[in-house]
Design a protein around this motif. Structure first.
Motif, PDB file in Angstrom:
ATOM      1  N   ASP A 169      22.443 -59.913 -26.359  1.00  0.00           N
ATOM      2  CA  ASP A 169      21.428 -60.039 -25.305  1.00  0.00           C
ATOM      3  C   ASP A 169      21.658 -61.282 -24.448  1.00  0.00           C
ATOM      4  O   ASP A 169      21.383 -61.267 -23.238  1.00  0.00           O
ATOM      5  CB  ASP A 169      20.027 -60.092 -25.914  1.00  0.00           C
ATOM      6  CG  ASP A 169      19.545 -58.727 -26.408  1.00  0.00           C
ATOM      7  OD1 ASP A 169      20.125 -57.706 -25.987  1.00  0.00           O
ATOM      8  OD2 ASP A 169      18.605 -58.695 -27.225  1.00  0.00           O
ATOM      9  N   ARG A 172      24.060 -60.365 -21.909  1.00  0.00           N
ATOM     10  CA  ARG A 172      23.421 -59.547 -20.875  1.00  0.00           C
ATOM     11  C   ARG A 172      22.682 -60.436 -19.868  1.00  0.00           C
ATOM     12  O   ARG A 172      22.819 -60.269 -18.659  1.00  0.00           O
ATOM     13  CB  ARG A 172      22.442 -58.556 -21.503  1.00  0.00           C
ATOM     14  CG  ARG A 172      21.781 -57.618 -20.477  1.00  0.00           C
ATOM     15  CD  ARG A 172      20.635 -56.844 -21.101  1.00  0.00           C
ATOM     16  NE  ARG A 172      21.030 -56.160 -22.317  1.00  0.00           N
ATOM     17  CZ  ARG A 172      21.633 -54.978 -22.349  1.00  0.00           C
ATOM     18  NH1 ARG A 172      21.896 -54.349 -21.210  1.00  0.00           N
ATOM     19  NH2 ARG A 172      21.953 -54.425 -23.498  1.00  0.00           N
ATOM     20  N   GLN A 176      23.494 -60.936 -15.829  1.00  0.00           N
ATOM     21  CA  GLN A 176      22.510 -60.761 -14.759  1.00  0.00           C
ATOM     22  C   GLN A 176      22.392 -62.026 -13.906  1.00  0.00           C
ATOM     23  O   GLN A 176      22.276 -61.947 -12.673  1.00  0.00           O
ATOM     24  CB  GLN A 176      21.164 -60.388 -15.374  1.00  0.00           C
ATOM     25  CG  GLN A 176      21.167 -59.001 -15.991  1.00  0.00           C
ATOM     26  CD  GLN A 176      19.942 -58.700 -16.840  1.00  0.00           C
ATOM     27  OE1 GLN A 176      19.253 -59.619 -17.317  1.00  0.00           O
ATOM     28  NE2 GLN A 176      19.657 -57.421 -17.063  1.00  0.00           N
ATOM     29  N   GLU A 224      30.912 -54.275 -28.160  1.00  0.00           N
ATOM     30  CA  GLU A 224      29.482 -54.231 -27.841  1.00  0.00           C
ATOM     31  C   GLU A 224      29.165 -55.103 -26.632  1.00  0.00           C
ATOM     32  O   GLU A 224      28.382 -54.705 -25.754  1.00  0.00           O
ATOM     33  CB  GLU A 224      28.668 -54.697 -29.055  1.00  0.00           C
ATOM     34  CG  GLU A 224      28.604 -53.685 -30.189  1.00  0.00           C
ATOM     35  CD  GLU A 224      27.792 -54.167 -31.368  1.00  0.00           C
ATOM     36  OE1 GLU A 224      27.546 -53.359 -32.292  1.00  0.00           O
ATOM     37  OE2 GLU A 224      27.380 -55.351 -31.384  1.00  0.00           O
ATOM     38  N   ASN A 227      30.568 -53.467 -23.386  1.00  0.00           N
ATOM     39  CA  ASN A 227      29.689 -52.372 -22.948  1.00  0.00           C
ATOM     40  C   ASN A 227      28.404 -52.896 -22.329  1.00  0.00           C
ATOM     41  O   ASN A 227      27.896 -52.341 -21.348  1.00  0.00           O
ATOM     42  CB  ASN A 227      29.381 -51.454 -24.134  1.00  0.00           C
ATOM     43  CG  ASN A 227      30.467 -50.420 -24.368  1.00  0.00           C
ATOM     44  OD1 ASN A 227      30.735 -49.572 -23.513  1.00  0.00           O
ATOM     45  ND2 ASN A 227      31.112 -50.487 -25.519  1.00  0.00           N
ATOM     46  N   THR A 228      27.884 -53.987 -22.860  1.00  0.00           N
ATOM     47  CA  THR A 228      26.677 -54.597 -22.299  1.00  0.00           C
ATOM     48  C   THR A 228      26.948 -55.166 -20.908  1.00  0.00           C
ATOM     49  O   THR A 228      26.145 -54.987 -19.977  1.00  0.00           O
ATOM     50  CB  THR A 228      26.164 -55.694 -23.245  1.00  0.00           C
ATOM     51  OG1 THR A 228      25.782 -55.093 -24.488  1.00  0.00           O
ATOM     52  CG2 THR A 228      24.970 -56.421 -22.649  1.00  0.00           C
ATOM     53  N   ALA A 230      29.209 -54.148 -18.911  1.00  0.00           N
ATOM     54  CA  ALA A 230      29.426 -52.991 -18.030  1.00  0.00           C
ATOM     55  C   ALA A 230      28.107 -52.356 -17.609  1.00  0.00           C
ATOM     56  O   ALA A 230      28.002 -51.803 -16.505  1.00  0.00           O
ATOM     57  CB  ALA A 230      30.315 -51.966 -18.733  1.00  0.00           C
ATOM     58  N   GLU A 231      27.093 -52.416 -18.461  1.00  0.00           N
ATOM     59  CA  GLU A 231      25.776 -51.901 -18.076  1.00  0.00           C
ATOM     60  C   GLU A 231      25.194 -52.687 -16.904  1.00  0.00           C
ATOM     61  O   GLU A 231      24.479 -52.135 -16.064  1.00  0.00           O
ATOM     62  CB  GLU A 231      24.817 -51.964 -19.273  1.00  0.00           C
ATOM     63  CG  GLU A 231      25.145 -50.963 -20.380  1.00  0.00           C
ATOM     64  CD  GLU A 231      24.285 -51.194 -21.609  1.00  0.00           C
ATOM     65  OE1 GLU A 231      23.360 -52.046 -21.549  1.00  0.00           O
ATOM     66  OE2 GLU A 231      24.541 -50.543 -22.635  1.00  0.00           O
ATOM     67  N   VAL A 232      25.505 -53.975 -16.845  1.00  0.00           N
ATOM     68  CA  VAL A 232      24.995 -54.828 -15.771  1.00  0.00           C
ATOM     69  C   VAL A 232      25.855 -54.701 -14.521  1.00  0.00           C
ATOM     70  O   VAL A 232      25.343 -54.585 -13.401  1.00  0.00           O
ATOM     71  CB  VAL A 232      24.941 -56.297 -16.236  1.00  0.00           C
ATOM     72  CG1 VAL A 232      24.489 -57.214 -15.093  1.00  0.00           C
ATOM     73  CG2 VAL A 232      24.014 -56.448 -17.441  1.00  0.00           C
ATOM     74  N   GLY A 234      28.932 -52.615 -14.171  1.00  0.00           N
ATOM     75  CA  GLY A 234      29.911 -51.541 -14.073  1.00  0.00           C
ATOM     76  C   GLY A 234      31.200 -52.029 -14.707  1.00  0.00           C
ATOM     77  O   GLY A 234      31.610 -53.185 -14.504  1.00  0.00           O
TER      78      GLY A 234
END
Length: 386
Positions: A169, A172, A176, A224, A227-228, A230-232, A234
């Motif tokens: 987290d 993440r 951001q 992990e 992938n996190t 990439a969620e933010v 791409g």
């Protein structure tokens, strides 16, 4: 005396465009992450010196990657290193990204958790890692930049399994914040004996849970986090830096070919923007195998379909040879880029290079950081090579 090279051998492929995810770079000379300890001490807020440093080295269509940038206060490894976990840090980075973009540069930030390579005076709590290794903190060669000067790392503890999700987290949140700061993408620091590397390599990871044992388990945290990110962002705006077979910060693995081959195949399947490889011929800021070819990028570029950035011990001629042969798509120059703020121009035109002064690499002022001359002034006060 200045360092001279031949333009004929250094300008053919290095100055052709290359695609990196959705971004097209105009040349392949990269400024890699270089921790030079010039952020505001303790706060992790990027300084005016860093603004000048990155702006000096920005070029039209060229890639710059920030120095290792902490994802949380407890992730810090150096007292004078920057972070991306506070509003003040974000605002200071925004000034720098704006300046780099004004010169046409592409700017990624490297997200970093130091893990055991830290000190409780910096993190505020006991540094965390994959597994406890008293020999690591007992080795006085493992030093960090602390509030009262360089000192050995302090004792660490192993992360509990249920604590790892909070680390993810933190990545993440930092990703951001990187968007808020105006960066073009992020790079995950998974090299040089910091937290992700400590989970990857089996001399540092003796865990028996799902993050230890097999290669698949030891690579779990890295994947992990990717992938996190990439969620933010791409996946095509996420890079990963690895150091296969590199022994810096006490690292080592019983089967590095199998480990890093697996990791690279998994990253390739995720479609990340690039792979950034540190050659094992360097250890930190030192070259330890001068005559060794770029073996890591040669091997791993065959497993990765995107661009590979090769770093460690390159000069303009060997960089051109590596890119022309297809062993790498881009070349990162550390020491030469510190000493030559206009390095891409010098390489492209076959101009002499300023020699670097190793004694000023890890200092706290402008000397050896923002005072290296551009080519028009390069005849004045050249430094001795170190």
């Amino acid at each position: 005396m200045s360092l001279q090279h031949s333009a004929d051998s250094a300008t053919k492929t290095l100055f052709t465009p290359v695609r990196m995810g959705p971004i097209t770079l105009k040349h392949r000379v990269v400024l890699p992450p270089l921790s030079r300890l010039r952020a505001q001490p303790g706060t992790g807020i990027p300084s005016d010196l860093q603004l000048e440093y990155y702006t000096q080295r920005a070029s039209d269509g060229g890639l710059i990657i920030t120095e290792a940038t902490a994802i949380a206060s407890t992730a810090r490894g150096y007292h004078h290193a920057p972070g991306l976990y506070s509003d003040e840090q974000v605002a200071a980075w925004k000034r720098i990204t704006d300046a780099v973009h004004a010169k046409g540069g592409i700017f990624f930030t490297q997200l970093w958790h130091a893990g055991r390579t830290s000190h409780i005076e910096i993190t505020g709590s006991q540094p965390v890692t994959a597994s406890v290794d008293p020999a690591y903190w007992a080795d006085t060669n493992n030093v960090i930049d602390a509030p009262d000067g360089f000192k050995p790392v302090s004792p660490h503890r192993a992360l509990e399994t249920d604590e790892i999700a909070a680390i993810v987290d933190q990545y993440r949140d930092a990703a951001q914040n990187a968007k808020r700061a105006g960066f073009d993408g992020v790079e995950l620091m998974a090299a040089n004996g910091h937290l992700i590397d400590q989970f990857l390599q089996d001399n540092a990871n003796q865990r028996t849970d799902r993050y230890g044992g097999s290669i698949e388990n030891r690579a779990r945290l890295l994947l992990e986090v990717v992938n996190t990110l990439a969620e933010v962002w791409g996946a095509d705006r996420v890079g990963v830096r690895l150091a296969p077979s590199n022994s810096f910060n006490g690292m080592g693995d019983s089967d590095p070919h199998a480990l890093f081959g697996y990791v690279v195949r998994q990253l390739d399947a995720l479609g990340i923007a690039y792979l950034h490889i540190i050659e094992p011929r360097v250890k930190g800021a030192d070259t330890i195998a001068e005559s060794q070819p770029p073996i890591a990028s040669q091997e791993l570029s065959k497993l990765f379909s995107g661009p590979v950035i090769a770093a460690g011990g390159f000069n303009p001629a060997t960089a051109e040879a590596s890119v022309a042969s297809g062993d790498a798509g881009l070349i990162a120059f550390g020491r030469h880029f510190v000493a030559n703020p206009d390095l891409p121009k010098r390489i492209e035109r076959g101009l002499p290079l300023n020699p670097y002064d190793r004694s000023t690499f890890y200092a706290f002022d402008a000397r050896g950081y923002t005072d290296y001359p551009f080519y028009d002034a390069s005849v004045a006060n050249p430094r001795p090579a170190a």
